[in-house]
Design an enzyme around this catalytic site. Structure first.
Site, mmCIF file in Angstrom:
data_model
loop_
_atom_site.group_PDB
_atom_site.id
_atom_site.type_symbol
_atom_site.label_atom_id
_atom_site.label_comp_id
_atom_site.label_asym_id
_atom_site.label_seq_id
_atom_site.Cartn_x
_atom_site.Cartn_y
_atom_site.Cartn_z
ATOM 1 C CE LYS A 122 -1.504 2.136 3.570
ATOM 2 N NZ LYS A 122 -2.136 2.542 4.840
ATOM 3 C CG ASP A 141 -7.250 3.493 2.142
ATOM 4 O OD1 ASP A 141 -8.156 2.945 1.464
ATOM 5 O OD2 ASP A 141 -7.221 4.723 2.341
#
Length: 213
Positions: A122, A141
Site C-alpha cells: 500500500k 487502505d
C-alpha cells in the site's frame, strides 16, 4: 468479483464526475516526506498526520536525519499519530535503509520500496503514484477495502488479495486515481458504520445499497 457487482466503468465515471479534483489527502513536498507521512498514517487519519508533519519535516529533512534520530525525541513529535513507539522505529529504520541501500534517496520501484521498514505494498503504491507518477498496483487502505467489498468487486479481506482482484477489472491507467476516488467517497458518503446510501450517486448500481453492509 462477486456474482453481482457494480459496473466498474460506470463506478469510475460517476466517481470522477463527483470528485474531479481527487488527490492524496496527505501533505508533502518531497518523496521522502510522502514516504514518512504514509508510514505514520497507519491506523490513524490523514488529518491527524497533517497536523504533526510540519514539525517533523522541519526537523528531519533527509534520510540521514531519520537514520541518526534520537528515538525519544522523534516519539515526542509523532506521539499523536498513535503506536508512536513502533512508528518511530520504522522511521529510523526507513532512514537507515535509504542510506545503506539506496544512497539516501527514495527508490522508484515496488521491489525496492517494500524493503523499507513500515512500507508494504500500500505504501509503495502511494509513493510510486503520488511522488513519481508510476503505476504498479492499487493502494488498498481501509476505505478501498470497504468500498470494494460493498460494490461487489471482491470478497477478500486481505489487502494484497483485494488489490489483485481490483487489478483484474480496473483499467490500468486508472489504478493510481481509483484508490483516491474510493477514499474520497469513503470519507464523504460510504462511511464505515452507517453508509449514506440515500445520498449516494452509486446507489442504483451498488449491490449493497440501502442494506448498510
Amino acid at each position: 468479483m462477486t456474482e453481482k457487482a457494480a459496473d466498474i466503468n460506470e463506478t469510475i465515471k460517476h466517481l470522477k464526475k463527483n470528485y474531479p479534483r481527487t488527490h492524496i489527502a496527505l501533505n508533502f513536498t518531497t518523496p521522502l516526506e510522502l514516504l514518512a507521512a504514509v508510514i505514520l498514517s497507519a491506523q490513524t487519519t490523514d488529518a491527524a498526520i497533517n497536523s504533526l508533519t510540519p514539525a517533523l519535516f522541519a526537523k528531519y529533512k533527509t534520510a540521514q536525519d531519520y537514520a541518526r534520530a534520537d528515538a525519544e525525541e522523534l516519539e515526542t513529535i509523532i506521539k499523536r499519530s498513535g503506536f508512536y513507539h513502533n512508528k518511530a522505529k520504522s522511521l529510523i529504520g526507513m532512514g537507515k535503509t535509504l542510506v545503506e541501500k539506496f544512497g539516501g534517496e527514495v527508490p522508484r520501484t515496488m521491489a525496492e520500496l517494500v524493503q523499507i521498514p513500515g512500507a508494504a505494498r500500500k505504501t509503495a503504491n502511494i509513493v510510486l503514484w503520488n511522488a513519481f507518477g508510476k503505476i504498479e498496483g492499487i493502494a488498498v487502505d481501509t476505505h478501498v477495502a470497504r468500498l470494494s467489498n460493498r460494490l461487489g468487486y471482491t470478497q477478500e479481506k486481505d489487502p494484497v488479495k483485494i488489490e489483485r482482484d481490483l487489478m483484474k477489472i480496473v483499467p490500468q491507467d486508472e489504478w493510481g486515481r481509483f484508490a483516491h476516488l474510493l477514499q474520497d467517497h469513503g470519507r464523504a458518503i460510504c462511511i464505515a458504520r452507517k453508509p449514506k446510501c440515500g445520498e449516494c450517486f452509486l446507489n442504483d448500481i451498488c449491490p449493497s445499497a440501502f442494506k448498510g453492509t
